[in-house]
Design an enzyme around this catalytic site. Sequence first.
Site, mmCIF file in Angstrom:
data_model
loop_
_atom_site.group_PDB
_atom_site.id
_atom_site.type_symbol
_atom_site.label_atom_id
_atom_site.label_comp_id
_atom_site.label_asym_id
_atom_site.label_seq_id
_atom_site.Cartn_x
_atom_site.Cartn_y
_atom_site.Cartn_z
ATOM 1 N N HIS A 280 -24.818 -22.755 1.452
ATOM 2 C CA HIS A 280 -24.315 -23.301 0.188
ATOM 3 C C HIS A 280 -23.974 -24.778 0.349
ATOM 4 O O HIS A 280 -23.312 -25.168 1.307
ATOM 5 C CB HIS A 280 -23.089 -22.529 -0.290
ATOM 6 C CG HIS A 280 -22.833 -22.757 -1.737
ATOM 7 N ND1 HIS A 280 -22.015 -23.753 -2.181
ATOM 8 C CD2 HIS A 280 -23.348 -22.163 -2.834
ATOM 9 C CE1 HIS A 280 -22.019 -23.751 -3.518
ATOM 10 N NE2 HIS A 280 -22.822 -22.789 -3.936
ATOM 11 N N PRO A 281 -24.424 -25.585 -0.605
ATOM 12 C CA PRO A 281 -24.314 -27.039 -0.405
ATOM 13 C C PRO A 281 -22.997 -27.648 -0.846
ATOM 14 O O PRO A 281 -22.868 -28.876 -0.846
ATOM 15 C CB PRO A 281 -25.453 -27.572 -1.270
ATOM 16 C CG PRO A 281 -25.597 -26.574 -2.355
ATOM 17 C CD PRO A 281 -25.174 -25.238 -1.807
ATOM 18 N N CYS A 282 -21.992 -26.842 -1.168
ATOM 19 C CA CYS A 282 -20.819 -27.455 -1.779
ATOM 20 C C CYS A 282 -20.102 -28.426 -0.847
ATOM 21 O O CYS A 282 -19.456 -29.352 -1.292
ATOM 22 C CB CYS A 282 -19.865 -26.386 -2.293
ATOM 23 S SG CYS A 282 -19.309 -25.234 -1.035
ATOM 24 N N LYS A 283 -20.223 -28.221 0.460
ATOM 25 C CA LYS A 283 -19.524 -29.130 1.367
ATOM 26 C C LYS A 283 -20.465 -30.157 2.003
ATOM 27 O O LYS A 283 -20.028 -30.999 2.772
ATOM 28 C CB LYS A 283 -18.840 -28.332 2.487
ATOM 29 C CG LYS A 283 -17.732 -27.430 1.997
ATOM 30 C CD LYS A 283 -16.479 -28.242 1.697
ATOM 31 C CE LYS A 283 -15.442 -27.432 0.950
ATOM 32 N NZ LYS A 283 -15.001 -26.256 1.695
ATOM 33 N N HIS A 284 -21.740 -30.025 1.700
ATOM 34 C CA HIS A 284 -22.696 -30.887 2.394
ATOM 35 C C HIS A 284 -22.374 -32.365 2.244
ATOM 36 O O HIS A 284 -22.396 -33.130 3.186
ATOM 37 C CB HIS A 284 -24.116 -30.656 1.858
ATOM 38 C CG HIS A 284 -24.735 -29.392 2.355
ATOM 39 N ND1 HIS A 284 -24.027 -28.451 3.030
ATOM 40 C CD2 HIS A 284 -26.004 -28.919 2.268
ATOM 41 C CE1 HIS A 284 -24.822 -27.446 3.341
ATOM 42 N NE2 HIS A 284 -26.034 -27.705 2.886
#
Lengths: 381, 330
Positions: A280-284
């Site tokens: 999941h890219p939310c913290k990328h």
Amino acid sequence: TWKDYARRVLTVGTYPQALTVYLEEFVAAGDFLVYKFPVWNWEKGDGTKVREFLPADKQYLVTRGVPCLRRATSLAYTDADEDAERLLSFTENPGAAAGDNDEWVETHAGRKASKSAGDASAIDEIPDIDGAGDEDGLIDGIRGMSVGGGVTNGEGGSKEPDIIDIDEIPDMEEDDLEEADDAAAAPKTKPVAPPAVSKSDPSPPKPTNTNLLQVRTYDVMITYDKYYQTPRVWLIGYDENGTPLTPTQIFEDISADHAHKTVTIEPFIHSTSLQAASVHPCKHASVMKKVIERMNNSVVAEQLAQRKGSGVASPSTLSPKDTTKKKWGFGRKASGTGKEVQGPAEDEEVEGMRVDFYLVVFLKFIASIVPTIEVDSTTSF
Amino acid sequence: MPLVQFAPLSSLVQPVLWHKLTDLKIDVLKLSDAAVPLTGSYTIGRTIKDRETGQDIALPCNLTVGAESFESDFKAPHGSVTAPGMLRNFNTIEEFKAVDKTALFNEEAQLIWDHILKTRDTAQLNRFFVITFADLKKYKYYYWFAFPAFVAKPAWEIGDDGWKRAHAELGIEQLTFIHSHLRNSASPYFLVGKDTFGKVKAGPVEDYSSFFSSTGPEDQLIGFVDPSADPANPGWPLRNLLAYLRALYPSSTSSIKILRWRDTEAPSPNAQWKSQIGTLTIATTTEAISEANTRPTAVGWEKNPQGKLGPRMADLAPMMDPSRLAAQAV
């Protein structure tokens, strides 16, 4: 082309919270990745799922058959390994309070597996697909199946219904050919199955080289996530025999800190029906900001130091080696067009990291989530 | 002298192909079990260094079929070569089991043989086929690949020094030339020789009879893109190339130099070229030459994970079944 964007520097300061990537930067970074590491390719994906803001033939990036030699879960934890796990908090001063969102656990930084886990034969324990508990009878039905079994060899399937008993049935017109073929067909691997198999094997010709191991492989896709404005990674796994991995099996290859938390199984956005494991890219964006910030600091520092040094020597005497020695290799020299860029016009500003390196860095970050999948092909960089 | 052993291809079916087959079955094929063209691809065999043991590990020789394999204008991704094939999907597991596989296999082998004698098209040498049964309700796909290869009789032998590093013999310049040639041609097979000025040249195997006119026998090279990363065993596609040469040029091919092309990219300055060279010989008689046009027997059904000749099964329920996906979603 990516060269046009290559001049833009990742200006970390522009985005106060995080480092997002513009679409055209994603394409530029992707072009660079494909150019520099030909194992990566652009794909167009399913025709009905074209995302119009990306070029039709550059919908997402893919690399196939990425090997995964052992399970992430088999990387043993011991006290000694504690040092290997570190929070990537990226603050210069450890005392400074890092925001709680600013950390990312990098496991196995030292990549030390226990001895037993290091033995790749541990992989052999993956159960056969048709091992257990299939009640629909189809598998049993299919076990009796054989090539020409009914024709050339009546006892084909019926003798031992529990075993796929067709090894004695020739796969060609005449009986004596099997032998001829055995001589010319290289034994594929050391038998993965129980030793009984090798005993019954009448000493097949041994290859001089026995390091053919069976390994899991992954297809790794990178898409652009429009909402978070970052790249997003997707994984499709295959077992040692090329059959697709189940979600449970895939999670064995994901660091325990991320499995089921940031990694989930979701519909792949460029397909109508395909499911894939995705980080999941939310913290990328925030993590990438930290990573790149830190790298930029060292790159800039090095560039400055180099400039200082070159105040004595003329810029042209900077050998290519000097520039590529930089940490991560983020010198202009490494870009493949280095010669053009580096020429006499050495008087550019200290530039920091360029935008087209984004995905290269991104892969290093992803490699911390999937420590055993050799997704970071950029080590030769 | 040791016999030459060939590393078999193994099938790698991307899950998306099963999705496509499902659509194809429901929308187009329906109850038909006619053959559908399917194009696969393979790449140069890859090795990977195990970071923990420092050992080089050869990855399997995969023939891959995926999303675009049903498309007629399939183009292999960069660095891959295509293999034409066909797929036959059966309606029931009984039909899948009952189909006369020997006959089917012979038909396909004959097709390759006809191409050798009539069209001389080397693009057809690595043909493959697969029979399938799709259990759509359970998301299970049964399949069995075959990669027909002609059996050489007597078998090919290789000199006692085996496969040698190509760069020792050819030099960097020649290898670089071949590398750039292959970049522009997606052919799985090629010839390397010298032109009248002694400069290295490359060309298609179809030109065999004229290509070597100005090349001395020691400089005649027959190359193929090798999916096998095992230094000891060349990949399966070489078998039909050898059969092709024996069938068409029996008098000049009893001893040939084979180049196993294994360099996707020119190596970095510190690394070595991986491509290998070996001199293969075959015992030949006048009888064998007169019989060059008879089709040799062929082998090539893929073995299943148990090492037996049998079908494989891909269970996509965990990745396709809506109820299982729902249970898994948080």
